[in-house]
Design a protein around this motif. Structure first.
Motif, short mmCIF file in Angstrom:
data_model
loop_
_atom_site.label_atom_id
_atom_site.label_comp_id
_atom_site.label_asym_id
_atom_site.label_seq_id
_atom_site.Cartn_x
_atom_site.Cartn_y
_atom_site.Cartn_z
N UNK A 188 31.46 -1.54 -11.69
CA UNK A 188 30.84 -1.20 -12.97
C UNK A 188 29.35 -1.55 -12.95
N UNK A 189 28.52 -0.64 -13.48
CA UNK A 189 27.08 -0.88 -13.56
C UNK A 189 26.64 -1.26 -14.97
N UNK A 190 27.53 -1.02 -15.95
CA UNK A 190 27.19 -1.38 -17.34
C UNK A 190 28.48 -1.50 -18.14
N UNK A 191 28.51 -2.48 -19.05
CA UNK A 191 29.57 -2.53 -20.07
C UNK A 191 28.94 -2.09 -21.39
N UNK A 192 29.70 -1.30 -22.14
CA UNK A 192 29.28 -0.92 -23.49
C UNK A 192 30.25 -1.56 -24.48
N UNK A 193 29.72 -2.50 -25.26
CA UNK A 193 30.51 -3.10 -26.33
C UNK A 193 30.20 -2.32 -27.61
N UNK A 194 31.19 -1.57 -28.09
CA UNK A 194 30.99 -0.78 -29.31
C UNK A 194 30.87 -1.74 -30.49
N UNK A 195 29.84 -1.54 -31.30
CA UNK A 195 29.64 -2.39 -32.47
C UNK A 195 29.95 -1.62 -33.76
N UNK A 196 30.57 -0.45 -33.60
CA UNK A 196 31.24 0.29 -34.69
C UNK A 196 32.44 0.97 -34.06
N UNK A 197 33.33 1.51 -34.90
CA UNK A 197 34.39 2.36 -34.36
C UNK A 197 33.74 3.65 -33.87
N UNK A 198 34.02 4.07 -32.63
CA UNK A 198 33.37 5.29 -32.14
C UNK A 198 33.76 6.51 -33.00
N UNK A 230 25.33 -11.09 -12.19
CA UNK A 230 25.48 -9.77 -11.54
C UNK A 230 24.53 -8.77 -12.20
N UNK A 231 24.09 -7.76 -11.42
CA UNK A 231 23.13 -6.80 -12.00
C UNK A 231 23.83 -5.73 -12.84
N UNK A 232 24.62 -6.18 -13.81
CA UNK A 232 25.37 -5.26 -14.67
C UNK A 232 24.70 -5.27 -16.05
N UNK A 233 24.38 -4.08 -16.55
CA UNK A 233 23.75 -4.00 -17.87
C UNK A 233 24.79 -4.18 -18.96
N UNK A 234 24.31 -4.65 -20.13
CA UNK A 234 25.21 -4.87 -21.27
C UNK A 234 24.65 -4.11 -22.47
N UNK A 235 25.37 -3.04 -22.80
CA UNK A 235 24.90 -2.13 -23.86
C UNK A 235 25.66 -2.37 -25.16
N UNK A 236 24.96 -2.17 -26.27
CA UNK A 236 25.60 -2.17 -27.59
C UNK A 236 25.30 -0.82 -28.24
#
Ligand code: DX5
Ligand code: ZN
Length: 224
Positions: free
Chosen positions: A136-146, A171-177
């Motif tokens: 994985x290169x990025x995790x996306x934590x949804x901060x609303x219901x998609x 680790x070089x993994x991005x963390x998106x919201x």
């Protein structure tokens, strides 16, 4: 710059609530100040809303002057995710709730030349997905219901963002919201550990969308 390097953060405006009849000019308004365009693909099955089919999305990817971050909110995402990477998306995000073989789909996305990202709906726990850190290169934590733009940021996601950041470690993994990110909420998401910020209505409902992207970026930098 004065020898102090800017922290590695990314602002990725979502065109979900931009004027879709005039997308290229809408993208043109913010391209120079944005890191990616965030493209929300919805199929009316995984979420109760429809945005673009693959052909329409591919055309946007082809014509976009900056890299595209494709957020796939579609059922049975595995195969189409690789097609999005082949179509030129710089990053392809699949939902863990939709994928049947997360590992092989992430590897397929990477093999097609894109970054592979995993998205989690608000009720999905991060604990069960640690085994994918190597693909994985990025995790996306949804901060609303998609499904829709313009919803309120779910504050209860802050501990999950922080937990994900701890799991990522160095680790070089991005963390998106993604969802409800605005001048009011972006600092809290940044303090919890997010480094990649989707903003839809905050940007495209602003009188000056480019200025809003700059303002969001400054807010994050002020937390570092
Ligand atoms: C929602 C989408 C978001 C949406 C965010 O399902 O994934 O990317 O466009 O819109 P705002 O920033 O308005 O919450
Ligand atoms: Zn999104």
């Amino acid at each position: 710059m004065s020898g102090i390097s800017a922290p590695e953060i990314r602002i990725t405006p979502s065109i979900l609530n931009a004027d879709r009849s005039n997308l290229s000019s809408e993208i043109g308004r913010i391209a120079d100040v944005s890191d990616f365009i965030h493209l929300d693909v919805m199929d009316n099955i995984f979420v109760p809303n429809f945005t673009f089919d693959f052909d329409a999305a591919s055309k946007i990817i082809r014509e976009c002057p900056i890299p595209v971050d494709a957020h796939l909110m579609v059922a049975q995402v595995d195969e189409i995710a690789i097609s999005y990477a082949q179509a030129g998306a710089a990053s392809v995000t699949i939902h863990v709730e939709s994928a049947s073989d997360i590992r092989s789909t992430c590897l397929g996305i990477r093999a097609a030349g894109a970054r592979a990202a995993l998205a989690l709906k608000p009720a999905t726990r991060i604990d069960d997905y640690q085994e994918y850190l190597d693909v994985v290169d990025m995790f996306l934590i949804m901060t609303v219901e998609p499904g829709f733009g313009g919803q309120s940021f779910i504050e209860e996601m802050l501990p999950k963002i922080a937990q994900t950041k701890r799991i990522i470690g160095d680790r070089p993994i991005w963390l998106q919201v993604d969802g409800g990110i605005s001048l009011e909420t972006i600092e809290r998401a940044a303090e919890a550990g997010a480094d990649t910020f989707v903003a839809g209505s905050a940007v495209f409902k602003a009188d000056d969308p480019a200025e809003m992207v700059r303002a969001l970026r400054s807010r994050v930098i002020s937390t570092r």
